[in-house]
Design a protein around this motif. Structure first.
Motif, PDB file in Angstrom:
ATOM      1  N   VAL A   1      -1.678  -1.031  -3.956  1.00 49.10           N
ATOM      2  CA  VAL A   1      -2.791  -0.113  -3.724  1.00 49.10           C
ATOM      3  C   VAL A   1      -2.219   1.270  -3.421  1.00 49.10           C
ATOM      4  O   VAL A   1      -1.469   1.441  -2.454  1.00 49.10           O
ATOM      5  N   VAL A   2      -2.552   2.255  -4.242  1.00 44.37           N
ATOM      6  CA  VAL A   2      -2.037   3.621  -4.078  1.00 44.37           C
ATOM      7  C   VAL A   2      -3.132   4.497  -3.476  1.00 44.37           C
ATOM      8  O   VAL A   2      -4.214   4.642  -4.053  1.00 44.37           O
TER       9      VAL A   2
ATOM     10  N   VAL B   1       0.869  -1.176   0.000  1.00 50.75           N
ATOM     11  CA  VAL B   1       0.000   0.000   0.000  1.00 50.75           C
ATOM     12  C   VAL B   1       0.905   1.225   0.000  1.00 50.75           C
ATOM     13  O   VAL B   1       1.833   1.316   0.812  1.00 50.75           O
ATOM     14  N   ILE B   2       0.664   2.146  -0.916  1.00 51.36           N
ATOM     15  CA  ILE B   2       1.504   3.338  -1.038  1.00 51.36           C
ATOM     16  C   ILE B   2       0.680   4.552  -0.633  1.00 51.36           C
ATOM     17  O   ILE B   2      -0.335   4.867  -1.256  1.00 51.36           O
ATOM     18  N   PHE B   3       1.123   5.226   0.425  1.00 56.68           N
ATOM     19  CA  PHE B   3       0.493   6.455   0.901  1.00 56.68           C
ATOM     20  C   PHE B   3       1.233   7.613   0.240  1.00 56.68           C
ATOM     21  O   PHE B   3       2.416   7.831   0.500  1.00 56.68           O
ATOM     22  N   SER B   4       0.544   8.335  -0.643  1.00 54.41           N
ATOM     23  CA  SER B   4       1.210   9.362  -1.437  1.00 54.41           C
ATOM     24  C   SER B   4       0.656  10.751  -1.129  1.00 54.41           C
ATOM     25  O   SER B   4      -0.385  10.901  -0.493  1.00 54.41           O
TER      26      SER B   4
ATOM     27  N   ASP C   1      -7.732  -8.949   3.303  1.00 55.53           N
ATOM     28  CA  ASP C   1      -9.063  -9.155   2.721  1.00 55.53           C
ATOM     29  C   ASP C   1      -9.663  -7.824   2.287  1.00 55.53           C
ATOM     30  O   ASP C   1     -10.192  -7.691   1.186  1.00 55.53           O
ATOM     31  N   HIS C   2      -9.606  -6.839   3.177  1.00 54.53           N
ATOM     32  CA  HIS C   2     -10.204  -5.531   2.867  1.00 54.53           C
ATOM     33  C   HIS C   2      -9.565  -4.900   1.629  1.00 54.53           C
ATOM     34  O   HIS C   2     -10.245  -4.268   0.818  1.00 54.53           O
ATOM     35  N   LEU C   3      -8.243  -5.070   1.518  1.00 52.33           N
ATOM     36  CA  LEU C   3      -7.496  -4.419   0.446  1.00 52.33           C
ATOM     37  C   LEU C   3      -7.475  -5.246  -0.838  1.00 52.33           C
ATOM     38  O   LEU C   3      -7.013  -4.764  -1.882  1.00 52.33           O
ATOM     39  N   GLY C   4      -7.948  -6.481  -0.759  1.00 47.59           N
ATOM     40  CA  GLY C   4      -7.906  -7.351  -1.924  1.00 47.59           C
ATOM     41  C   GLY C   4      -6.502  -7.785  -2.281  1.00 47.59           C
ATOM     42  O   GLY C   4      -6.187  -8.019  -3.456  1.00 47.59           O
TER      43      GLY C   4
ATOM     44  N   ALA D   1      -5.839   7.744 -11.014  1.00 50.37           N
ATOM     45  CA  ALA D   1      -4.892   8.467 -10.165  1.00 50.37           C
ATOM     46  C   ALA D   1      -4.834   7.902  -8.754  1.00 50.37           C
ATOM     47  O   ALA D   1      -3.932   8.238  -7.989  1.00 50.37           O
ATOM     48  N   ALA D   2      -5.800   7.060  -8.378  1.00 47.62           N
ATOM     49  CA  ALA D   2      -5.873   6.556  -7.005  1.00 47.62           C
ATOM     50  C   ALA D   2      -6.685   5.273  -6.966  1.00 47.62           C
ATOM     51  O   ALA D   2      -7.628   5.093  -7.751  1.00 47.62           O
TER      52      ALA D   2
END
Length: 411
Positions: free
Chosen positions: A225-226, A192-195, A388-391, A345-346
């Motif tokens: 996941v971005v 997961v990328i927090f940008s 699970d939540h993030l797939g 973009a997200a």
């Protein structure tokens, strides 16, 4: 569908949030502040709560409540009072030991039922360095070299567990960093990328670059996941939302806003007037900046494209650091989120409400129902773990190339 976290950041992302009418400015020093927001986030079926952190005592405390409680301590309490919501905590790769961190976070993931995610940060700034007895801030490239090896050691440790194994296999690796080194690290180890981004086209290019970089490392791009940071100011009408934003700007402590911006840019703002732009000769290329190059890049882009006066820039940032701020009705905010999602973009957002807890209540009770009406957000959880939540599946663990090798010290 969209993936949405809530960032529980003190009294809210805005620098004056703790002064907002009806807000308890010291609530962030109590555990109930975090657990109550987390319970509401779970009721709203969000992917996770997110805790930022820095291993230092913030000198801006004279102007704003800060210095969060330690993330794993808070998240352990949240885990005990919730069942499904994911738990993401920020812990430094610069000033921790990978073996100890792997055990601590792995245990938390196990006891929470597979809900933990680790946000890897390299910890910029001389304040943190002094807190660990260092004479200066570690050089930027060194911090990222250490972070890559550190993270691979931690993940290898999790993968080697035979007892107290998490239901999700191991914690999700979250990474935040928009510099050249940060983007490379994200492609190498981030799930997961927090940008941080103000511009849709730039955000889309960032997401494309990270996914392409992941493929170069032999990873599956579709399992990244971005989530750009998104600060929200919600009003029943557009006028109400704008009035709320104007009030937040009015109560922003000027000394705090100037101090935060000066730290981000690595320059002194002393003597610079509010009604003139920051002199261009004071600003270096983002790749040459110390500290957090991500936020330096964001702020410098605003300066270069909009040419604001210093006072206008301080108000635009609102003491929040550089994440994009959306002001409007629930429908307008949902329009904005949908556009970024539809245009690539997200994959979702790390939502940073203007004021806590009231701003998050507005988002959960007004914006989320609108997103659901559009079929963009879940009505129930499909699983029990953060993966699970993030797939997200379970990626291949590193081959242990760094096991037993001492890490290069972040000095």
């Amino acid at each position: 569908m969209l993936h949405i976290n809530v960032n529980i950041l003190n009294a809210g992302v805005f620098g004056g949030s703790w002064r907002f009418p009806g807000t308890d400015g010291t609530a962030s020093y109590t555990i109930e502040h975090y657990t109550s927001i987390a319970r509401k986030a779970e009721e709203a079926k969000l992917d996770a709560v997110f805790l930022a952190d820095g291993p230092s005592l913030d000198p801006n405390i004279r102007h704003r409540t800060a210095n969060n409680l330690e993330p794993t301590t808070v998240l352990a309490r949240i885990a005990a009072q919730t069942e499904r919501i994911g738990l993401i905590g920020t812990l430094s790769s610069s000033y921790n030991d990978p073996v100890e961190l792997a055990r601590r976070l792995g245990d938390l993931d196990h006891i929470s039922g597979g809900r933990f995610g680790w946000n890897v940060v390299t910890t910029a700034g001389p304040v943190a360095a002094r807190n660990f007895g260092r004479t200066g801030e570690p050089e930027h490239a060194l911090r990222y070299r250490r972070a890559a090896e550190f993270t691979e050691q931690v993940v290898t440790g999790w993968a080697g567990r035979t007892e107290l194994v998490s239901p999700q296999g191991r914690p999700v690796v979250v990474q935040a960093g928009g510099s050249s080194d940060g983007r490379r690290l994200a492609s190498r180890i981030g799930e997961v990328i927090f940008s941080a981004d103000q511009d849709l086209d730039h955000a889309r290019a960032f997401r494309t670059e990270i996914r392409a970089g992941a493929a170069e490392f032999g990873r599956r791009p579709d399992e990244i996941v971005v989530l750009p940071g998104l600060s929200t100011v919600v009003g029943g009408t557009e006028a109400e939302a704008k009035a709320r934003r104007e009030l937040l700007d009015e109560i922003l402590p000027d000394a705090y806003a100037r101090g935060r911006l000066a730290a981000q840019l690595g320059i002194s703002l002393d003597g610079l007037p509010d009604d003139e732009p920051i002199p261009a000769e004071l600003l270096v290329d983002p790749d040459e900046a110390g500290g957090s190059q991500t936020f330096y890049r964001v702020v410098k882009a605003i300066i270069d494209t909009e040419r604001p006066t210093l006072g206008q820039l301080l108000k635009k940032l609102s003491g929040g650091g550089g994440h994009r701020i959306v002001v409007g009705t629930p429908e307008q905010i949902a329009d904005d989120m949908e556009r970024w999602y539809r245009e690539g973009a997200a994959d979702g957002f790390n939502v940073m409400p203007d004021v806590l807890p009231s701003g998050f209540a507005d988002f959960a009770e007004q914006v989320l129902p609108e997103l659901r009406r559009r079929g963009l957000f879940r009505t129930e959880y499909d699983g029990t773990t953060l993966r699970d939540h993030l797939g997200l599946g379970l990626p291949t663990a590193p081959a242990g190339a760094y096991q037993g090798r001492p890490l290069e010290a972040a000095r």
